[in-house]
Motif scaffolding. Structure first.
Motif, PDB file in Angstrom:
ATOM      1  N   UNK A 187       0.785  -1.232   0.000  1.00  0.00           N
ATOM      2  CA  UNK A 187       0.000   0.000   0.000  1.00  0.00           C
ATOM      3  C   UNK A 187       0.822   1.290   0.000  1.00  0.00           C
ATOM      4  N   UNK A 190       2.330   1.900  -3.412  1.00  0.00           N
ATOM      5  CA  UNK A 190       1.326   2.251  -4.416  1.00  0.00           C
ATOM      6  C   UNK A 190       0.915   3.699  -4.271  1.00  0.00           C
ATOM      7  N   UNK A 191       0.742   4.115  -3.023  1.00  0.00           N
ATOM      8  CA  UNK A 191       0.347   5.493  -2.749  1.00  0.00           C
ATOM      9  C   UNK A 191       1.397   6.447  -3.319  1.00  0.00           C
ATOM     10  N   UNK A 194       1.298   6.599  -7.007  1.00  0.00           N
ATOM     11  CA  UNK A 194       0.107   7.333  -7.429  1.00  0.00           C
ATOM     12  C   UNK A 194       0.364   8.840  -7.323  1.00  0.00           C
ATOM     13  N   UNK A 203       1.183   0.981 -11.862  1.00  0.00           N
ATOM     14  CA  UNK A 203       1.295   0.610 -10.446  1.00  0.00           C
ATOM     15  C   UNK A 203       1.338  -0.905 -10.297  1.00  0.00           C
TER      16      UNK A 203
END
Lengths: 294, 274
Positions: A187, A190-191, A194, A203
């Protein structure tokens, strides 16, 4: 507890700590494999054979039934593993946003992990057999008029029933191992990606998939190895005319005619050798993942 | 906290979809098995059978083979799970904390029975046990059940000891605690979750064991899986359904237990965060 002891005493203590497991595991398994190897070379004193030779292997490697069993087992494992892996990846990606929020969902994913394969196989039989539940539903839906019109999915030539049972049982197994990694690691990365403007495909390609790969590979190897050597499921869901390799070994071993004994043992040696190869693959790709986790 | 934000409605319907799909795929296959267990006969193409409690009353009748087999299975599984821990504990601790040289190979050798298929091991072990007079006996079957179960326990407990800090117990020992006191007060509380898992795994492993019981027991020791396989060949689907239901009870208890445990973990995490 080890400080005050001399080096020799420490060695004895460690040997003593290993002794029970050596007695319970290594001795019977080692002796068993030794006997299997010996008998596969034709050494069966019970029937007066004491000369060692490779004859059984020579016969085995030119026998049609052996090849068809070997390739059947390999294909069933390959398809079960590949389909399970793909479905597990999709399931894990879909599930991970819900999985923390519901204990019922946790329960559902874990539901058939500890269930015995035997019961899974019987459930598949009653569901997908020609007079099984799906067949009845197909009748009421007007698709078929008699059981024989329903496709043969159980005890069939290509192992459809076996493969379906394995998929049903192993998808959650692979998915759970992927989800645990996704939850723990992915997570924040990925953040970050992004924020840097990466698209969802980027991603997935750059972060999510590389993180998934080690648990996916290691659990897939476990699934392949398990399905390749499993006895119960092909015993229940397999066809008599197309036996999986473990069934062939079982039949040769339980044959009252002891001259089949070396053949049974040779098939078992082949199964063992293939498993050993899989173990080395697992050590190469899989231990990486375990080390990461611990 | 999700990177992709969903409207709550969409999220809720998505959740319902996931839930129903999983329910259908994972649990529904058991419904025919359950219905069969309550049926007298169930002809094609009927969707529901002629109901009867025959199979269940047979399962619960005191003179049936079923009770004997359940007791045999329970006894074997309980003994296997206890002895498996006794065997695995010293080995895992030695490998995790003290043994450096050859560690990987010793571990591989001890864990190998997980990875080599049961049929390949059971056949050789059967001949070996025949030679030393252990086959066709309760003890022989128990020892055979330990062969796949103990490696699992070693694997799990080793994982714990490889990352274990023995500092607390050393401290306790320095302060004058006995070995047993340091075990109970420092080691055991930390070990408990893994140990529980290991006990449950070895119990289930023995509970669902068919091949080793068949070979080593030589048909003289009837366990629940043995009975299940014999109903399979007799074609008594109702009994097969009922026995399957009994057979999955321990596994179900394990899932319920582990789902509860993870829930507790979540509360603990929340508590820490707050």
């Amino acid at each position: 507890m080890f400080y005050s002891k001399s080096k020799k005493a420490r060695l004895w203590l460690l040997a003593g700590m290993l002794l029970p497991s050596v007695l319970v595991i290594l001795v019977p398994v080692g002796a068993g494999l030794w006997i299997t190897g010996e008998q596969s070379l034709g050494y069966v004193p019970l029937i007066g054979q004491t000369e060692l030779s490779l004859d059984v292997y020579r016969e085995l490697f030119v026998s049609r039934i052996f090849y068809s069993s070997l390739s059947f087992s390999l294909m069933v494992s390959l398809f079960s593993t590949l389909i399970s892996a793909v479905l597990a990846v999709l399931l894990a990606l879909w599930l991970r946003r819900y999985v923390n929020k519901s204990k019922w969902l946790q329960f559902l994913i874990q539901f058939n992990l500890p269930l015995p394969h035997v019961v899974g196989a019987m459930a598949i039989w009653m569901l997908l057999g020609q007079s099984g539940y799906l067949s009845r539903l197909a009748y009421w839906a007007g698709i078929i008029q008699e059981p024989a019109a329903f496709p043969v999915l159980v005890q069939d030539q290509v192992g459809a029933g076996i493969i379906l049972e394995y998929i049903w049982k192993e998808v959650p197994f692979i998915a759970v191992s992927i989800i645990s990694i996704l939850k723990a690691w992915v997570l924040p990365y990925e953040r970050q990606l992004r924020l840097l403007g990466a698209s969802s495909w980027q991603r997935f390609r750059l972060v999510t998939f590389p993180f998934m790969l080690p648990p996916l590979l290691s659990s897939s190897i476990i699934v392949f190895a398990y399905t390749f050597g499993s006895f119960e499921v092909p015993y229940i869901l397999g066809s008599v005319s197309q036996p999986a390799l473990p069934i062939l070994a079982y039949e040769a071993y339980t044959n009252p005619d002891l001259t089949y004994r070396p053949e049974a043992m040779a098939i078992n040696m082949v199964i063992t050798l293939i498993s050993v190869v899989l173990v080395f693959l697992y050590l190469k790709w899989g231990e990486h993942h375990t080390v990461q986790q611990s | 906290m999700n990177i992709i934000r969903y409207s709550s409605l969409k999220q809720r319907s998505g959740y319902a979809g996931v839930f129903l799909l999983l329910l259908a795929v994972f649990i529904l296959p058991f419904v025919p098995l359950l219905i069969w267990s309550f049926s007298l006969q169930w002809r094609f193409p009927e969707l529901l059978p002629v109901f009867s409690l025959r199979a269940w009353s047979y399962v619960f009748s005191s003179h049936s083979q079923v009770w004997t087999s359940i007791l045999n299975s329970l006894g074997l599984a309980a003994a296997t799970s206890v002895i498996s821990q006794l065997v695995a504990y010293p080995a895992a601790r030695a490998l995790g904390l003290y043994i450096q040289r050859g560690n990987r190979w010793i571990r591989l050798a001890l864990i190998a029975p997980i990875l080599i298929p049961g049929i390949a091991i059971a056949v050789g072990v059967h001949v070996f046990f025949l030679q030393i007079g252990l086959s066709d006996s309760w003890l022989g079957v128990l020892l055979a059940h330990l062969i796949p179960a103990a490696p699992y326990s070693i694997y799990l407990l080793y994982g714990f000891y490889a990352g274990y800090d023995s500092g607390y117990e050393k401290q306790l020992r320095l302060l004058g605690a006995t070995r047993w006191q340091s075990f109970v007060q420092a080691e055991l509380p930390l070990l408990k979750p893994v140990l529980t898992l290991s006990i449950l795994f070895s119990f289930l492993n023995s509970w669902s064991q068919y091949l080793f019981t068949l070979f080593i027991g030589g048909g003289s020791l009837i366990t629940l899986p043995m009975l299940l396989f014999s109903t399979l060949s007799s074609g008594d689907y109702s009994l097969m359904g009922a026995l399957s239901m009994v057979f999955v009870i321990p596994a179900l208890l394990v899932v319920i237990y582990s789902a509860r445990e993870t829930q507790v973990d979540q509360f603990a995490e929340k508590g820490e965060a707050a």
